[in-house]
Design an enzyme around this catalytic site. Structure first.
Site, mmCIF file in Angstrom:
data_model
loop_
_atom_site.group_PDB
_atom_site.id
_atom_site.type_symbol
_atom_site.label_atom_id
_atom_site.label_comp_id
_atom_site.label_asym_id
_atom_site.label_seq_id
_atom_site.Cartn_x
_atom_site.Cartn_y
_atom_site.Cartn_z
ATOM 1 N N THR A 1 0.861 -1.181 0.000
ATOM 2 C CA THR A 1 0.000 0.000 0.000
ATOM 3 C C THR A 1 0.893 1.224 0.000
ATOM 4 O O THR A 1 1.583 1.505 0.992
ATOM 5 C CB THR A 1 -0.921 0.012 1.231
ATOM 6 O OG1 THR A 1 -1.781 -1.127 1.183
ATOM 7 C CG2 THR A 1 -1.775 1.268 1.264
ATOM 8 N N LYS B 1 0.786 4.770 8.629
ATOM 9 C CA LYS B 1 1.426 5.003 7.331
ATOM 10 C C LYS B 1 0.387 5.142 6.234
ATOM 11 O O LYS B 1 0.450 6.049 5.402
ATOM 12 C CB LYS B 1 2.402 3.860 7.034
ATOM 13 C CG LYS B 1 3.169 3.988 5.717
ATOM 14 C CD LYS B 1 2.476 3.310 4.542
ATOM 15 C CE LYS B 1 2.330 1.827 4.742
ATOM 16 N NZ LYS B 1 1.690 1.187 3.545
ATOM 17 N N LYS C 1 -7.398 1.479 -2.660
ATOM 18 C CA LYS C 1 -6.978 1.063 -1.320
ATOM 19 C C LYS C 1 -7.081 2.232 -0.335
ATOM 20 O O LYS C 1 -7.458 2.042 0.825
ATOM 21 C CB LYS C 1 -5.544 0.534 -1.348
ATOM 22 C CG LYS C 1 -5.019 0.042 0.010
ATOM 23 C CD LYS C 1 -5.858 -1.093 0.577
ATOM 24 C CE LYS C 1 -5.392 -1.535 1.970
ATOM 25 N NZ LYS C 1 -4.131 -2.304 1.931
#
Length: 291
Positions: free
Chosen positions: A101, A244, A176
């Site tokens: 990701t 993150k 995502k």
């Protein structure tokens, strides 16, 4: 339709990468793996994979598809373009499937740079947690050329149940980001619902059963609600990884002039848990910031 080589390379053997590589072996692929911490490759070696000592060695083994599953954008860039990276050694026709990701804009840049050496990048982040990775039931959202997506489908089907081509390069990462917005907002609600149930003296297990059967049902409630109730914070996906991911979301939203206030509030809650030493706990530890 041209099928990919039955030989697949896999780089990044963490909580998600190891079971996903295992599922490639179970599906009949010949798998060569590489991990920066070599000891993490031992379970794959025992299961029948070949272990490369370097990225260059993995590429030299000749896989038609190489999957990546690492932490962040700089990690992917180093694997692709760093000293001894894939781009230095790859032959034209190679497909790279990036399950990490990372930043959508950076993904588009990486794809353009790889195309110059005849390599195609598919950005294919996943959702479903470590349980989905082990079961091979992940949701896979894929960006990149449609022809490469069709060629890579046998590999993707070995690790996922729902596999969707969502658009051109970077659109997998964009999807995502949307996934993470929906997931963390829902999880925050679950944490508050469990906290409220306990404060009211309500049986949390019964609450989860009843609410889960109605409009309040969700994956987070069914899977993480009982863990929150039990104080089980073992990671399926860690708090620091969510921090993150939400940083990526925040930066993308800022570029577009979007505030995403709810997501920003939940990000601050995750950051609080991380600052208090919970960065390597599972995402359900978000409940520690509720009160």
């Amino acid at each position: 339709m041209t099928q990919p080589s039955p030989h697949v390379g896999y780089i990044g053997l963490g909580i998600m990468g190891t079971p996903m590589a295992m599922n490639l072996l179970k599906a009949g692929f010949s798998v060569t793996v590489y991990n920066r911490t070599a000891s993490k490759a031992q379970p794959l070696r025992e299961a029948g994979a070949t272990v490369a000592s370097s990225i260059a060695g993995l590429v030299a083994a000749g896989p038609g598809v190489i999957c990546l599953n690492v932490t962040d954008t700089p990690d992917v860039e180093a694997i692709l373009f760093g000293e001894g990276g894939i781009a230095q050694h790859a032959s034209p026709g190679l497909i790279i499937i990036d399950h990490s990701t990372i930043n959508p804009t950076a993904t588009q840049d990486f794809a353009a740079r790889l195309a110059k050496v005849g390599v195609t990048l598919l950005d294919a982040p996943v959702s479903g947690g470590d349980s989905g990775a082990k079961a091979g039931t992940l949701s896979v959202m894929v960006g990149g050329p449609a022809e490469a997506f069709e060629r890579a489908l046998p590999v993707l089907r070995a690790v996922g149940k729902s596999i969707t081509h969502v658009g051109g390069s970077g659109m997998g990462q964009a999807c995502k980001a949307c996934n993470q917005v929906a997931v963390v907002s829902c999880l925050a609600g679950v944490c508050e619902a469990v906290t409220l149930a306990k404060a009211l003296g309500l049986d949390v297990g019964k609450m989860i059963s009843v609410v889960g059967a109605g409009a309040g049902g969700s994956w987070q409630l069914a899977n993480l609600g009982p863990k929150i109730d039990a104080g089980d914070f073992a990671p399926g996906f860690m708090v620091d990884y969510v921090c993150k991911d939400l940083k990526i979301v925040r930066e993308a939203a800022a570029q577009l002039g979007l505030s995403l206030d709810t997501t920003g509030h939940v990000e601050a809650m995750f950051q609080q848990v991380s600052r208090q030493g919970g960065g390597r706990l599972g995402t359900q530890a978000l409940v520690k910031a509720v009160g």
